[in-house]
Design an enzyme around this catalytic site. Structure first.
Site, PDB file in Angstrom:
ATOM      1  N   HIS A  12     -27.270 -39.628 -63.391  1.00 19.43           N
ATOM      2  CA  HIS A  12     -26.680 -38.302 -63.117  1.00 19.43           C
ATOM      3  C   HIS A  12     -25.816 -37.777 -64.276  1.00 19.43           C
ATOM      4  CE1 HIS A  12     -23.068 -40.564 -61.149  1.00 19.43           C
ATOM      5  NE2 HIS A  12     -22.821 -40.349 -62.414  1.00 19.43           N
ATOM      6  N   GLU A 240     -22.305 -48.020 -60.564  1.00 20.61           N
ATOM      7  CA  GLU A 240     -22.928 -46.919 -59.803  1.00 20.61           C
ATOM      8  C   GLU A 240     -24.292 -47.331 -59.247  1.00 20.61           C
ATOM      9  OE1 GLU A 240     -20.982 -42.999 -62.061  1.00 20.61           O
ATOM     10  OE2 GLU A 240     -23.004 -43.601 -62.591  1.00 20.61           O
TER      11      GLU A 240
HETATM   12  C1  DHB Z   1     -21.137 -40.027 -68.320  1.00 15.90           C
HETATM   13  C2  DHB Z   1     -21.830 -40.714 -67.345  1.00 15.90           C
HETATM   14  C3  DHB Z   1     -21.426 -40.650 -66.012  1.00 15.90           C
HETATM   15  O1  DHB Z   1     -22.039 -41.329 -64.996  1.00 15.90           O
HETATM   16  C4  DHB Z   1     -20.362 -39.867 -65.655  1.00 15.90           C
HETATM   17  O2  DHB Z   1     -20.056 -39.772 -64.351  1.00 15.90           O
HETATM   18  C5  DHB Z   1     -19.629 -39.188 -66.643  1.00 15.90           C
HETATM   19  C6  DHB Z   1     -20.030 -39.282 -67.968  1.00 15.90           C
HETATM   20  C7  DHB Z   1     -21.568 -40.089 -69.743  1.00 15.90           C
HETATM   21  O3  DHB Z   1     -22.535 -40.789 -70.067  1.00 15.90           O
HETATM   22  O4  DHB Z   1     -20.975 -39.418 -70.593  1.00 15.90           O
HETATM   23 FE    FE Z   2     -20.987 -41.154 -63.026  1.00 13.10          FE
END
Ligand code: DHB
Ligand code: FE
Length: 284
Positions: A12, A240
Site C-alpha cells: 500500500h 504489516e
Molecule cells: C512507506 C511504506 C508504508 O507502508 C507506509 O505506510 C508509509 C511509507 C514507504 O515505503 O515510504
Molecule cells: Fe504502511
C-alpha cells in the site's frame, strides 16, 4: 448466499498513490510497478465484485495513541479519504455495506473475536492505495468496501496465528449472509520495509518471495511465524504482512474446500522504501 470468490494481496506504499494522483505512472521509475497491476485491473473489471472486505492498517490517521483497537470493523455507510498531512488524496468516497458489516460483527464476535465496531472513520493510504492500484482512477469506486483496520503500528500487535484464525471466522460470517453477493477479501500492506532506525531501507526480497510461496502453499505453517521473525527478516514495517493471513484464512481450502488458483503473482523492488508484492488467488 454471499460467496468469497477471491482474495487479493498488495502493498500500500503511499508514494504509489502520489504517483497515480500526479500522473507519474509512465515515468521510468514507476512503469515497472504499475505494469504488475495491468492484469489485475482487467481481471477485476471482469470479476465485478459486489463487496470488498478490505483488511488494512491505519497509520495513526483515524486512530491515534489515544485509542488503539486491535481489530476495527467499519460498519458505516461511507468513509471519507483521510487528510494525512498533504491533503486528502483526490479519490472517491468509500461506500460501505452496513448490513453485511453488521452481520459479520454478529457472527465473528459470537465466534469469540473481540472486534471494535466503528460507525465513523476516515480511511488513509492503507485502504485507498490498494483501491487505486486495482481500479485506477474512476469517478466512483465500482463496489462497496467494508474497511477492516488491524493494529500493526503500536505494540502489542496481533499474531499471524490469530489473524489466520480470524480470517476463518470472517469466511463463516460472510458465507452465511443471506444475499447473493460476490465478495472479495483483500489483505494489504507489506512487503519487507523499515522506515526508521539503523536498518531504515531494509528490503529482503528472498524472504518476501518465500512468504508468497508459503502464503500460497502452506498458510497454516506460515501463520506460526513469530513477530520477531517478521521484524528481523522483513523490517519493522514488514509486520504489516500479518494482515495477509486474514485474507488467506478466509479462502475455501482452509475450510476443507479446493485449493485456490494462483491467478496472478508479482514482486518488484523498490517502490519508495518498500518491496511491492501482489497476489491474486481465486476460489474454485
Ligand atoms: C512507506 C511504506 C508504508 O507502508 C507506509 O505506510 C508509509 C511509507 C514507504 O515505503 O515510504
Ligand atoms: Fe504502511
Amino acid at each position: 448466499m454471499a460467496r468469497i470468490t477471491a482474495s487479493v494481496y498488495t502493498s500500500h506504499v503511499p508514494a504509489i498513490g502520489a504517483a497515480i494522483d500526479m500522473g507519474k505512472t509512465t515515468e521510468d521509475y514507476w512503469k515497472p510497478v504499475f505494469a504488475g497491476y495491468d492484469f489485475s485491473k482487467a481481471w477485476i473489471k471482469a470479476q465485478k465484485p459486489d463487496v470488498i472486505f478490505l483488511v488494512y492498517n491505519d497509520h495513526a490517521t483515524a486512530f491515534s495513541l489515544e485509542l488503539i483497537p486491535t481489530f476495527a470493523l467499519g460498519t458505516a455507510a461511507q468513509f471519507t479519504p483521510a487528510d494525512e498531512g498533504y491533503g486528502p488524496r483526490p479519490v472517491p468516497m468509500v461506500h460501505g455495506h452496513p448490513e453485511l458489516a453488521s452481520h459479520i460483527a454478529q457472527s465473528v464476535i459470537q465466534d469469540d473475536f473481540d472486534l471494535t465496531l466503528v460507525n465513523k472513520m476516515d480511511v488513509d493510504h492503507g485502504l485507498t492505495v490498494p483501491l487505486s492500484l486495482m481500479f485506477g482512477q474512476p469517478e466512483a469506486w465500482p463496489c462497496k468496501v467494508i474497511p477492516f483496520a488491524v493494529n500493526v503500528v503500536q505494540y502489542p500487535v496481533p499474531s499471524g496465528r490469530r489473524c489466520f484464525m480470524l480470517g476463518q471466522a470472517i469466511r463463516k460470517a460472510i458465507e452465511s449472509f443471506d444475499e447473493d453477493l460476490n465478495v472479495q477479501i483483500w489483505g494489504t500492506g507489506g512487503m519487507s520495509h523499515q522506515l526508521q532506525g539503523a536498518r531504515a531501507g531494509l528490503i529482503n526480497a528472498a524472504w518476501d518471495n518465500r512468504f508468497l510461496d508459503r502464503l500460497i502453499d502452506d498458510p497454516a505453517t506460515l501463520s506460526q511465524v513469530t513477530h520477531i521473525e517478521y521484524v528481523r527478516e522483513a523490517g519493522s514495517e514488514g509486520i504489516e504482512l500479518v494482515m495477509w493471513l486474514i485474507a488467506r484464512g478466509a479462502m475455501a481450502d482452509i475450510a476443507g474446500g479446493a485449493k485456490p488458483t494462483v491467478r496472478h503473482r508479482f514482486f518488484h523492488v523498490p517502490a519508495s522504501n518498500t518491496a511491492v508484492g501482489h497476489l491474486i488467488l481465486e476460489n474454485n
